[in-house]
Design a protein around this motif. Structure first.
Motif, PDB file in Angstrom:
ATOM      1  N   ARG A  21      -0.063  22.992 -49.703  1.00 19.85           N
ATOM      2  CA  ARG A  21       1.016  22.223 -50.341  1.00 19.85           C
ATOM      3  C   ARG A  21       2.376  22.576 -49.739  1.00 19.85           C
ATOM      4  O   ARG A  21       3.214  21.701 -49.546  1.00 19.85           O
ATOM      5  CB  ARG A  21       1.036  22.475 -51.848  1.00 19.85           C
ATOM      6  N   THR A  22       2.593  23.848 -49.456  1.00 20.67           N
ATOM      7  CA  THR A  22       3.869  24.280 -48.877  1.00 20.67           C
ATOM      8  C   THR A  22       4.042  23.710 -47.480  1.00 20.67           C
ATOM      9  O   THR A  22       5.116  23.218 -47.129  1.00 20.67           O
ATOM     10  CB  THR A  22       3.953  25.820 -48.851  1.00 20.67           C
ATOM     11  N   ALA A  25       4.871  20.013 -47.952  1.00 19.16           N
ATOM     12  CA  ALA A  25       6.207  19.791 -48.541  1.00 19.16           C
ATOM     13  C   ALA A  25       7.327  20.086 -47.550  1.00 19.16           C
ATOM     14  O   ALA A  25       8.328  19.370 -47.510  1.00 19.16           O
ATOM     15  CB  ALA A  25       6.369  20.655 -49.799  1.00 19.16           C
ATOM     16  N   LEU A  26       7.157  21.131 -46.752  1.00 19.71           N
ATOM     17  CA  LEU A  26       8.191  21.524 -45.798  1.00 19.71           C
ATOM     18  C   LEU A  26       8.072  20.784 -44.460  1.00 19.71           C
ATOM     19  O   LEU A  26       8.985  20.829 -43.644  1.00 19.71           O
ATOM     20  CB  LEU A  26       8.138  23.031 -45.541  1.00 19.71           C
ATOM     21  N   GLY A  27       6.934  20.133 -44.238  1.00 24.58           N
ATOM     22  CA  GLY A  27       6.718  19.504 -42.945  1.00 24.58           C
ATOM     23  C   GLY A  27       6.659  20.550 -41.852  1.00 24.58           C
ATOM     24  O   GLY A  27       7.129  20.336 -40.740  1.00 24.58           O
ATOM     25  N   LEU A  67      -6.296  20.359 -43.910  1.00 26.81           N
ATOM     26  CA  LEU A  67      -5.137  19.601 -44.382  1.00 26.81           C
ATOM     27  C   LEU A  67      -5.121  18.205 -43.768  1.00 26.81           C
ATOM     28  O   LEU A  67      -4.800  17.221 -44.446  1.00 26.81           O
ATOM     29  CB  LEU A  67      -3.838  20.350 -44.079  1.00 26.81           C
ATOM     30  N   GLU A  68      -5.488  18.094 -42.516  1.00 24.41           N
ATOM     31  CA  GLU A  68      -5.570  16.793 -41.854  1.00 24.41           C
ATOM     32  C   GLU A  68      -6.601  15.897 -42.561  1.00 24.41           C
ATOM     33  O   GLU A  68      -6.358  14.715 -42.791  1.00 24.41           O
ATOM     34  CB  GLU A  68      -5.950  16.996 -40.387  1.00 24.41           C
ATOM     35  N   LYS A  69      -7.747  16.458 -42.930  1.00 27.53           N
ATOM     36  CA  LYS A  69      -8.790  15.700 -43.645  1.00 27.53           C
ATOM     37  C   LYS A  69      -8.299  15.262 -45.022  1.00 27.53           C
ATOM     38  O   LYS A  69      -8.549  14.136 -45.454  1.00 27.53           O
ATOM     39  CB  LYS A  69     -10.064  16.534 -43.795  1.00 27.53           C
TER      40      LYS A  69
END
Length: 184
Positions: A21-22, A25-27, A67-69
């Motif tokens: 999530r971090t 959120a931060l990209g 995360l990509e999935k």
């Protein structure tokens, strides 16, 4: 890392979720996730003397791939559910493929022949499309398709911060990626 997650998922799940999530959120893509090993697999029936006879496969960090999935699932189940792709778009649609597209073209041609109609076709060779697409084109399409800015920012970071490492015949090379998108 994968064994740790398999054996201790109950202990690690909350921390892993916070980490994912971090990052979103931060990209921001952590440095250890940016290193992508590329291996080359020979294409059947192509002479190895030609560069395009090898298919690059990107081996990413397990966490980056996770995360990509998750982002891919969000796009399919959220964004594309609200704003579906055109019926003639075959990529990114369940049950659709290049074979489905080819079958549809052949079906239309056969139908025209059976009705003694004239059939006109225009064909475009997109070989190398994934290798040559600009990062800007990917992000512009994502924004125009309705993807949230947070997700677009993360995708931009993931694309622009990748470092690929490859070895071939005893030589190694590490390079920053300037275009294209990862496959594999």
């Amino acid at each position: 890392m994968t064994i740790m997650l398999q054996e201790g998922l109950e202990l690690l799940a909350n921390r892993l979720l916070l980490l994912l999530r971090t990052s979103m959120a931060l990209g921001y893509i952590p440095i250890s996730w940016r290193h992508i090993r590329v291996v080359f697999v020979s294409k059947p029936g192509r002479p190895l003397s030609q560069a395009n006879s090898l298919r690059p496969i990107s081996l990413m960090s397990f966490i980056l791939k996770t995360l990509e999935k998750l982002l891919g699932r969000h796009i399919r189940d959220g964004v594309l559910a609200e704003r579906p792709l055109h019926q003639n778009q075959f990529a990114y649609r369940t049950g659709m493929s290049t074979e489905t597209a080819f079958f549809q073209v052949v079906h239309r041609l056969e139908k025209s022949l059976n009705h003694r109609d004239i059939a006109l076709g225009a064909f475009l060779n997109t070989e190398g499309a994934f290798d040559n697409i600009s990062f800007n084109a990917i992000i512009t399409a994502a924004r125009e398709g309705g993807l949230e800015e947070t997700c677009c920012r993360w995708i931009t970071s993931m694309l622009e911060s990748r470092l690929v490492l490859t070895s071939l015949m005893g030589s190694s090379l590490t390079a920053k990626v300037v275009g294209g998108c990862p496959r594999g």
